[in-house]
Design a protein around this motif. Structure first.
Motif, PDB file in Angstrom:
ATOM      1  N   VAL A   1       0.830  -1.208   0.000  1.00  0.00           N
ATOM      2  CA  VAL A   1       0.000   0.000   0.000  1.00  0.00           C
ATOM      3  C   VAL A   1       0.860   1.252   0.000  1.00  0.00           C
ATOM      4  CG1 VAL A   1      -1.685   1.321   1.332  1.00  0.00           C
ATOM      5  CG2 VAL A   1      -1.951  -1.155   1.084  1.00  0.00           C
ATOM      6  N   ASP A   2       1.896   1.298   0.850  1.00  0.00           N
ATOM      7  CA  ASP A   2       2.771   2.478   0.895  1.00  0.00           C
ATOM      8  C   ASP A   2       3.470   2.696  -0.436  1.00  0.00           C
ATOM      9  OD1 ASP A   2       2.020   2.809   3.492  1.00  0.00           O
ATOM     10  OD2 ASP A   2       3.923   2.187   4.382  1.00  0.00           O
ATOM     11  N   PHE A   3       3.940   1.590  -1.025  1.00  0.00           N
ATOM     12  CA  PHE A   3       4.639   1.713  -2.301  1.00  0.00           C
ATOM     13  C   PHE A   3       3.704   2.220  -3.393  1.00  0.00           C
ATOM     14  CE2 PHE A   3       6.744   0.201  -6.166  1.00  0.00           C
ATOM     15  CZ  PHE A   3       8.056   0.580  -5.916  1.00  0.00           C
ATOM     16  N   SER A   4       2.445   1.787  -3.349  1.00  0.00           N
ATOM     17  CA  SER A   4       1.488   2.216  -4.377  1.00  0.00           C
ATOM     18  C   SER A   4       1.230   3.722  -4.310  1.00  0.00           C
ATOM     19  CB  SER A   4       0.167   1.461  -4.215  1.00  0.00           C
ATOM     20  OG  SER A   4      -0.533   1.891  -3.057  1.00  0.00           O
ATOM     21  N   LYS A   5       1.364   4.295  -3.122  1.00  0.00           N
ATOM     22  CA  LYS A   5       1.099   5.729  -2.940  1.00  0.00           C
ATOM     23  C   LYS A   5       2.333   6.598  -3.177  1.00  0.00           C
ATOM     24  CE  LYS A   5      -2.508   4.862   0.536  1.00  0.00           C
ATOM     25  NZ  LYS A   5      -2.891   5.036   1.966  1.00  0.00           N
ATOM     26  N   SER A   6       3.492   5.978  -3.315  1.00  0.00           N
ATOM     27  CA  SER A   6       4.749   6.726  -3.443  1.00  0.00           C
ATOM     28  C   SER A   6       5.045   7.074  -4.903  1.00  0.00           C
ATOM     29  CB  SER A   6       5.892   5.886  -2.880  1.00  0.00           C
ATOM     30  OG  SER A   6       6.096   4.737  -3.688  1.00  0.00           O
ATOM     31  N   PRO A   7       5.960   8.058  -5.149  1.00  0.00           N
ATOM     32  CA  PRO A   7       6.293   8.432  -6.534  1.00  0.00           C
ATOM     33  C   PRO A   7       7.143   7.396  -7.257  1.00  0.00           C
ATOM     34  CG  PRO A   7       7.638   9.654  -4.970  1.00  0.00           C
ATOM     35  CD  PRO A   7       6.604   8.930  -4.162  1.00  0.00           C
ATOM     36  N   LYS A   8       7.843   6.552  -6.508  1.00  0.00           N
ATOM     37  CA  LYS A   8       8.657   5.457  -7.077  1.00  0.00           C
ATOM     38  C   LYS A   8       9.779   5.966  -7.978  1.00  0.00           C
ATOM     39  CE  LYS A   8       4.212   3.102  -7.414  1.00  0.00           C
ATOM     40  NZ  LYS A   8       3.532   4.381  -7.118  1.00  0.00           N
ATOM     41  N   ASN A   9      10.214   7.199  -7.772  1.00  0.00           N
ATOM     42  CA  ASN A   9      11.226   7.801  -8.645  1.00  0.00           C
ATOM     43  C   ASN A   9      12.651   7.498  -8.195  1.00  0.00           C
ATOM     44  OD1 ASN A   9      11.212   9.343  -6.346  1.00  0.00           O
ATOM     45  ND2 ASN A   9      10.691  11.280  -7.351  1.00  0.00           N
ATOM     46  N   TRP A  10      12.814   6.627  -7.210  1.00  0.00           N
ATOM     47  CA  TRP A  10      14.144   6.243  -6.743  1.00  0.00           C
ATOM     48  C   TRP A  10      14.594   4.897  -7.308  1.00  0.00           C
ATOM     49  CZ3 TRP A  10       9.753   6.252  -3.712  1.00  0.00           C
ATOM     50  CH2 TRP A  10       9.261   4.991  -3.336  1.00  0.00           C
ATOM     51  N   THR A  11      13.735   4.263  -8.084  1.00  0.00           N
ATOM     52  CA  THR A  11      14.049   2.924  -8.586  1.00  0.00           C
ATOM     53  C   THR A  11      15.014   2.991  -9.769  1.00  0.00           C
ATOM     54  OG1 THR A  11      12.139   2.903 -10.066  1.00  0.00           O
ATOM     55  CG2 THR A  11      11.813   2.035  -7.845  1.00  0.00           C
ATOM     56  N   PHE A  12      15.753   1.903  -9.965  1.00  0.00           N
ATOM     57  CA  PHE A  12      16.733   1.809 -11.042  1.00  0.00           C
ATOM     58  C   PHE A  12      16.337   0.689 -11.999  1.00  0.00           C
ATOM     59  CE2 PHE A  12      18.928   4.255  -7.957  1.00  0.00           C
ATOM     60  CZ  PHE A  12      19.921   4.969  -8.623  1.00  0.00           C
ATOM     61  N   GLU A  13      16.732   0.860 -13.247  1.00  0.00           N
ATOM     62  CA  GLU A  13      16.365  -0.109 -14.275  1.00  0.00           C
ATOM     63  C   GLU A  13      16.957  -1.482 -14.013  1.00  0.00           C
ATOM     64  OE1 GLU A  13      16.611  -0.669 -19.144  1.00  0.00           O
ATOM     65  OE2 GLU A  13      17.358   1.163 -18.195  1.00  0.00           O
ATOM     66  N   SER A  14      18.155  -1.529 -13.406  1.00  0.00           N
ATOM     67  CA  SER A  14      18.831  -2.803 -13.179  1.00  0.00           C
ATOM     68  C   SER A  14      19.632  -2.748 -11.891  1.00  0.00           C
ATOM     69  CB  SER A  14      19.764  -3.141 -14.338  1.00  0.00           C
ATOM     70  OG  SER A  14      20.838  -2.197 -14.389  1.00  0.00           O
ATOM     71  N   LEU A  15      19.992  -3.930 -11.377  1.00  0.00           N
ATOM     72  CA  LEU A  15      20.846  -4.012 -10.199  1.00  0.00           C
ATOM     73  C   LEU A  15      22.206  -3.393 -10.490  1.00  0.00           C
ATOM     74  CD1 LEU A  15      21.599  -5.000  -7.380  1.00  0.00           C
ATOM     75  CD2 LEU A  15      22.084  -7.254  -8.378  1.00  0.00           C
ATOM     76  N   ASP A  16      22.728  -3.625 -11.669  1.00  0.00           N
ATOM     77  CA  ASP A  16      24.032  -3.071 -12.038  1.00  0.00           C
ATOM     78  C   ASP A  16      24.019  -1.548 -11.997  1.00  0.00           C
ATOM     79  OD1 ASP A  16      26.776  -3.455 -13.173  1.00  0.00           O
ATOM     80  OD2 ASP A  16      25.895  -2.352 -14.862  1.00  0.00           O
ATOM     81  N   ALA A  17      22.956  -0.947 -12.518  1.00  0.00           N
ATOM     82  CA  ALA A  17      22.855   0.516 -12.507  1.00  0.00           C
ATOM     83  C   ALA A  17      22.759   1.044 -11.086  1.00  0.00           C
ATOM     84  CB  ALA A  17      21.633   0.950 -13.320  1.00  0.00           C
ATOM     85  N   LEU A  18      22.006   0.371 -10.240  1.00  0.00           N
ATOM     86  CA  LEU A  18      21.879   0.777  -8.845  1.00  0.00           C
ATOM     87  C   LEU A  18      23.221   0.658  -8.124  1.00  0.00           C
ATOM     88  CD1 LEU A  18      20.353   1.516  -6.266  1.00  0.00           C
ATOM     89  CD2 LEU A  18      19.576  -0.861  -6.107  1.00  0.00           C
ATOM     90  N   GLU A  19      23.890  -0.463  -8.295  1.00  0.00           N
ATOM     91  CA  GLU A  19      25.171  -0.692  -7.621  1.00  0.00           C
ATOM     92  C   GLU A  19      26.197   0.365  -8.028  1.00  0.00           C
ATOM     93  OE1 GLU A  19      28.738  -4.047  -7.413  1.00  0.00           O
ATOM     94  OE2 GLU A  19      26.934  -4.425  -8.618  1.00  0.00           O
ATOM     95  N   LYS A  20      26.300   0.644  -9.312  1.00  0.00           N
ATOM     96  CA  LYS A  20      27.281   1.632  -9.787  1.00  0.00           C
ATOM     97  C   LYS A  20      26.984   3.030  -9.249  1.00  0.00           C
ATOM     98  CE  LYS A  20      28.622  -0.689 -14.081  1.00  0.00           C
ATOM     99  NZ  LYS A  20      28.533  -0.689 -15.576  1.00  0.00           N
ATOM    100  N   SER A  21      25.711   3.386  -9.200  1.00  0.00           N
ATOM    101  CA  SER A  21      25.328   4.720  -8.708  1.00  0.00           C
ATOM    102  C   SER A  21      25.638   4.857  -7.222  1.00  0.00           C
ATOM    103  CB  SER A  21      23.843   4.965  -8.962  1.00  0.00           C
ATOM    104  OG  SER A  21      23.563   4.992 -10.336  1.00  0.00           O
ATOM    105  N   ILE A  22      25.366   3.803  -6.438  1.00  0.00           N
ATOM    106  CA  ILE A  22      25.655   3.826  -5.003  1.00  0.00           C
ATOM    107  C   ILE A  22      27.156   3.961  -4.772  1.00  0.00           C
ATOM    108  CG2 ILE A  22      25.656   2.433  -2.895  1.00  0.00           C
ATOM    109  CD1 ILE A  22      22.916   3.452  -3.369  1.00  0.00           C
ATOM    110  N   LYS A  23      27.950   3.163  -5.461  1.00  0.00           N
ATOM    111  CA  LYS A  23      29.411   3.194  -5.284  1.00  0.00           C
ATOM    112  C   LYS A  23      29.993   4.554  -5.695  1.00  0.00           C
ATOM    113  CE  LYS A  23      30.345  -1.767  -5.727  1.00  0.00           C
ATOM    114  NZ  LYS A  23      30.960  -2.834  -6.572  1.00  0.00           N
ATOM    115  N   LYS A  24      29.467   5.119  -6.767  1.00  0.00           N
ATOM    116  CA  LYS A  24      29.938   6.420  -7.227  1.00  0.00           C
ATOM    117  C   LYS A  24      29.649   7.503  -6.183  1.00  0.00           C
ATOM    118  CE  LYS A  24      29.407   9.757 -11.008  1.00  0.00           C
ATOM    119  NZ  LYS A  24      28.707  10.049 -12.294  1.00  0.00           N
ATOM    120  N   ALA A  25      28.458   7.459  -5.595  1.00  0.00           N
ATOM    121  CA  ALA A  25      28.088   8.461  -4.589  1.00  0.00           C
ATOM    122  C   ALA A  25      28.935   8.311  -3.332  1.00  0.00           C
ATOM    123  CB  ALA A  25      26.601   8.332  -4.253  1.00  0.00           C
TER     124      ALA A  25
END
Length: 344
Positions: free
Chosen positions: A214-238
């Motif tokens: 329910v919480d996820f359905s109400k959220s903007p969901k704009n923090w999600t990444f297309e793939s695990l690889d993209a998420l991992e690289k962005s986290i490490k870079k930050a």
């Protein structure tokens, strides 16, 4: 030898007596049955008297041959459509088939009771309620189960745990791919006072899963990444750039947690609202080159260290988004939480 002859003599004496008693008993039962059928043919019987006679006949037939009872009762219902107790007669038929392992036939008769006959009380219990209880237990058809749960919620709220049934109804809607209805049922579940404390043996994470959905359905969901690889690289870079603002933007905005490995995600103190800034200033943060070996196709862990002097090791937890209601979001990846300390 004499002892054996004595036993044989006794047997010869008692066998005729036994069969005589047995025949006498059977004759008595047959006589009673004939009398009951004769009484049943009367046109002056009250509904209550007719019910008592039929119940006694059904009992006698069942004791002789259960199939005779089911045949008698089904014939009676077909030939006497105005009998106010027909729901009860077919309920007995359904129970007999269920007892004998014929669940499909049993389900047919339970459904006939609900569909074709008005409800009646027997021993202060609703026959429709009893049928629905059995149907929920034996039916394999998801569409039908949705109907049964809804009927129990609408018609018999005082006889069931509505909180539990909202969850069960939501799960059935999920199986059918009816995500809007599933969300509505989960929301109704969460609105119940006992939602966070109810214990459902075969659904141990009911509250946690419903809240996430329910919480996820109400959220903007704009923090999600297309793939695990993209998420991992962005986290490490930050982390390398000590860019706390970027890390804050990457965190899930729905039920993000920070907890020890022993804590459960639905614990009261596990939800985290904070900025990464206070953990990055003045510290030397590092991370492993590869994701942890325990990572799976749906979940992944990145070991990091240097965050503070108390608990320096953090495992950043990534997971694949499970949200079929929105195909564009379903299957993407999110940074969902942090596990504190070394893995147990």
């Amino acid at each position: 030898m004499k002892k054996n002859m004595f036993a044989f003599t006794l047997l010869l004496f008692f066998v005729p007596t036994f069969f005589s008693c047995s025949n006498s008993k059977n004759a008595k039962i047959e006589k009673e049955k004939a009398q009951l059928f004769e009484q049943l043919s009367s046109n002056t019987l009250s509904d209550g008297t007719r019910f008592a006679i039929l119940k006694k006949i059904a009992s006698i037939l069942h004791s002789q041959d259960a199939s005779e009872m089911t045949l008698f009762l089904t014939n009676w219902v077909e030939q006497n459509p105005s009998d106010m107790y027909n729901a009860y007669w077919l309920y007995l038929v359904a129970l007999e088939y269920l007892k004998n392992g014929s669940a499909v036939v049993s389900e047919y008769y339970f459904e006939r009771v609900l569909r074709d006959f008005s409800d009646i009380l027997f021993n202060d219990e609703s026959v429709h309620f009893l049928c629905l209880q059995n149907l929920i237990r034996i039916s394999k058809n998801t569409r039908n189960r949705i109907e049964y749960y809804q009927l129990l919620i609408d018609l018999f709220p005082e006889k069931i745990s509505i909180t539990e049934f909202f969850v069960r109804l939501a799960i059935e809607y999920e199986k059918e791919g009816e995500w809007d209805n599933a969300l509505r049922s989960y929301s109704r579940f969460l609105s119940r006072a006992d939602a966070s404390t109810i214990q459902i043996p075969d659904i141990p994470d009911a509250y946690q899963n419903a809240r996430k959905m329910v919480d996820f359905s109400k959220s903007p969901k704009n923090w999600t990444f297309e793939s695990l690889d993209a998420l991992e690289k962005s986290i490490k870079k930050a982390i390398t750039a000590y860019d706390y603002k970027a890390l804050d933007s990457f965190r899930s905005k729905s039920n993000f947690f920070m907890m020890s490995w022993k804590t459960t995600e639905d614990a009261a103190n596990s939800q985290a609202e904070f900025s990464m800034r206070k953990f990055m200033r003045g510290n030397r943060i590092s991370f492993n080159a590869e994701l942890d070996d325990s990572s799976t196709p749906n979940e992944a862990y990145l070991r990091t260290s240097g965050w503070n002097t108390y608990v320096g090791v953090w495992y950043l937890y990534f997971r694949k988004v499970n949200f079929p209601i929105d195909p564009e979001i379903h299957g993407r990846w999110e940074w969902a939480g942090i596990y504190l300390g070394e893995k147990l």
